[in-house]
Scaffold this motif. Structure first.
Motif, mmCIF file in Angstrom:
data_model
loop_
_atom_site.group_PDB
_atom_site.id
_atom_site.type_symbol
_atom_site.label_atom_id
_atom_site.label_comp_id
_atom_site.label_asym_id
_atom_site.label_seq_id
_atom_site.Cartn_x
_atom_site.Cartn_y
_atom_site.Cartn_z
ATOM 1 N N GLY A 100 -30.583 -47.459 -2.580
ATOM 2 C CA GLY A 100 -29.407 -46.283 -2.214
ATOM 3 C C GLY A 100 -30.001 -44.808 -2.170
ATOM 4 N N ARG A 101 -31.363 -44.511 -2.032
ATOM 5 C CA ARG A 101 -31.791 -43.063 -2.157
ATOM 6 C C ARG A 101 -32.072 -42.880 -0.577
ATOM 7 N N VAL A 102 -32.001 -41.375 -0.455
ATOM 8 C CA VAL A 102 -32.141 -40.880 0.978
ATOM 9 C C VAL A 102 -33.519 -41.089 1.277
ATOM 10 N N ILE A 103 -33.818 -41.400 2.220
ATOM 11 C CA ILE A 103 -35.034 -41.633 2.753
ATOM 12 C C ILE A 103 -35.776 -40.831 4.080
ATOM 13 N N SER A 104 -34.721 -40.232 4.844
ATOM 14 C CA SER A 104 -35.293 -39.451 5.666
ATOM 15 C C SER A 104 -34.404 -38.204 6.185
ATOM 16 N N MET A 150 -11.377 -39.850 9.010
ATOM 17 C CA MET A 150 -12.527 -40.660 9.355
ATOM 18 C C MET A 150 -13.445 -39.475 9.497
ATOM 19 N N TYR A 151 -13.259 -38.665 10.251
ATOM 20 C CA TYR A 151 -14.030 -37.501 10.606
ATOM 21 C C TYR A 151 -14.647 -36.578 9.466
ATOM 22 N N GLN A 152 -13.679 -36.276 8.352
ATOM 23 C CA GLN A 152 -13.925 -35.618 7.451
ATOM 24 C C GLN A 152 -14.970 -36.619 6.409
ATOM 25 N N THR A 153 -14.730 -37.822 6.333
ATOM 26 C CA THR A 153 -15.565 -38.758 5.610
ATOM 27 C C THR A 153 -17.025 -38.637 6.144
ATOM 28 N N LEU A 154 -17.141 -38.698 7.455
ATOM 29 C CA LEU A 154 -18.307 -38.828 8.134
ATOM 30 C C LEU A 154 -19.095 -37.525 7.815
ATOM 31 N N HIS A 155 -18.312 -36.162 7.946
ATOM 32 C CA HIS A 155 -18.633 -34.758 7.892
ATOM 33 C C HIS A 155 -19.318 -34.809 6.361
ATOM 34 N N THR A 156 -18.524 -35.237 5.352
ATOM 35 C CA THR A 156 -18.909 -35.081 3.990
ATOM 36 C C THR A 156 -20.190 -35.720 3.602
ATOM 37 N N TRP A 157 -20.135 -36.853 4.231
ATOM 38 C CA TRP A 157 -21.277 -37.911 4.169
ATOM 39 C C TRP A 157 -22.690 -37.105 4.779
ATOM 40 N N ALA A 158 -22.519 -36.753 5.687
ATOM 41 C CA ALA A 158 -23.590 -36.005 6.481
ATOM 42 C C ALA A 158 -24.093 -34.931 5.851
ATOM 43 N N GLY A 159 -23.134 -34.179 5.233
ATOM 44 C CA GLY A 159 -23.666 -32.874 4.172
ATOM 45 C C GLY A 159 -24.358 -33.224 3.247
ATOM 46 N N LEU A 160 -23.947 -34.442 2.532
ATOM 47 C CA LEU A 160 -24.519 -35.068 1.377
ATOM 48 C C LEU A 160 -26.175 -35.336 1.814
ATOM 49 N N LEU A 161 -26.183 -35.974 2.904
ATOM 50 C CA LEU A 161 -27.408 -36.370 3.416
ATOM 51 C C LEU A 161 -28.156 -35.281 3.782
ATOM 52 N N GLN A 162 -27.872 -34.213 4.404
ATOM 53 C CA GLN A 162 -28.841 -33.311 4.619
ATOM 54 C C GLN A 162 -29.238 -32.469 3.342
ATOM 55 N N GLU A 163 -28.535 -32.639 2.428
ATOM 56 C CA GLU A 163 -28.556 -32.010 1.262
ATOM 57 C C GLU A 163 -29.694 -33.011 0.151
ATOM 58 N N ARG A 165 -28.956 -35.644 -1.281
ATOM 59 C CA ARG A 165 -28.008 -36.098 -2.273
ATOM 60 C C ARG A 165 -27.543 -37.624 -1.914
ATOM 61 N N ASP A 166 -27.755 -38.468 -3.060
ATOM 62 C CA ASP A 166 -27.275 -39.751 -3.040
ATOM 63 C C ASP A 166 -25.596 -39.911 -3.018
ATOM 64 N N SER A 167 -25.133 -40.955 -2.436
ATOM 65 C CA SER A 167 -23.606 -41.266 -2.470
ATOM 66 C C SER A 167 -23.403 -42.390 -2.193
ATOM 67 N N ASP A 168 -22.097 -42.949 -2.588
ATOM 68 C CA ASP A 168 -21.453 -44.114 -2.382
ATOM 69 C C ASP A 168 -20.714 -44.496 -0.891
ATOM 70 N N TYR A 169 -21.017 -43.430 0.042
ATOM 71 C CA TYR A 169 -20.233 -43.375 1.262
ATOM 72 C C TYR A 169 -21.036 -44.565 2.161
ATOM 73 N N SER A 170 -22.059 -44.920 1.710
ATOM 74 C CA SER A 170 -22.747 -45.949 2.773
ATOM 75 C C SER A 170 -21.924 -47.422 2.567
ATOM 76 N N ASP A 171 -21.413 -47.448 1.426
ATOM 77 C CA ASP A 171 -20.443 -48.660 1.004
ATOM 78 C C ASP A 171 -18.949 -48.527 1.423
ATOM 79 N N ASN A 172 -18.606 -47.405 1.286
ATOM 80 C CA ASN A 172 -17.221 -47.069 1.347
ATOM 81 C C ASN A 172 -16.586 -46.467 2.406
ATOM 82 N N TRP A 173 -17.593 -46.175 3.458
ATOM 83 C CA TRP A 173 -17.016 -45.605 4.925
ATOM 84 C C TRP A 173 -16.178 -46.540 5.803
#
Length: 199
Positions: A100-104, A150-163, A165-173
């Motif tokens: 669950g760690r960001v790899i790219s 849905m857009y807000q979920t993806l936007h927040t998730w993308a922001g965390l990835l850009q930084e 940062r790990d998150s549980d969005y990959s399971d909950n989206w």
């Protein structure tokens, strides 16, 4: 009585009889003419009513076809949005390793596709609301709420990835995605009922 008087009287009586017969004939002709005029008027009114009914039916059919086209365009925009969301969610999910760690590094290409699809939906929503009827408003609002969520979920998730940062969005989206699909289905059912209530 003198013969000339008799002839004159006979001529006057004949003339009066001819005038009387002529009056009766004129009355008959006028009566027939009135009947013919009345009949022609009734036929003309019936014809005009038929033309009006045909024109009204043509107007209703045109209105129905325009509404159907608007609804179809909205559903196509919904489908494109759902496809863009699915691609973006899958892309974002692929940015993690098994732990669950960001790899790219995050690319914004998929997010831009989602933004573009959402903009298209918002445009279609305005057209849909103008087309009506008002019974669709609650379903339109619910779908737009789900699409924006849905857009807000993806936007927040993308922001965390850009930084990074790990998150549980990959399971909950998938949960807001399910809400989006359900809201779209409710909107579809409402549009279907509007289109087919009189047909």
């Amino acid at each position: 009585m003198e013969e000339w008087k008799f002839t004159l009287l006979n001529g006057a009586i004949s003339t009066a009889g001819a005038v009387l017969v002529g009056l009766f004939a004129l009355y008959g002709v006028l009566r027939q003419s009135a009947k013919a005029y009345d009949s022609a008027s009734k036929q003309a009114v019936a014809l005009l009513q038929q033309v009006e009914k045909s024109a009204e039916a043509a107007r209703e059919q045109t209105k129905w076809q325009l509404r159907r086209d608007t609804f179809a365009e909205m559903l196509i925009a919904c489908e494109r949005y759902e496809d863009a969301v699915d691609r973006c969610g899958s892309f974002l999910s692929d940015q993690y390793d098994e732990q669950g760690r960001v790899i790219s590094n995050f690319s914004s290409e998929e997010a831009e596709a989602v933004t573009s699809a959402l903009d298209s939906i918002r445009t279609r929503v305005f057209i849909l609301r103008l087309e009506g009827p008002k019974e669709l408003d609650p379903h339109i609002k619910e779908f737009l709420k789900a699409a924006s969520g849905m857009y807000q979920t993806l936007h927040t998730w993308a922001g965390l990835l850009q930084e990074g940062r790990d998150s549980d969005y990959s399971d909950n989206w998938v949960f807001p995605q399910g809400d989006l699909i359900e809201a779209r289905e409710q909107l579809f059912q409402a549009m279907y009922l509007v289109l087919h209530e009189d047909h």
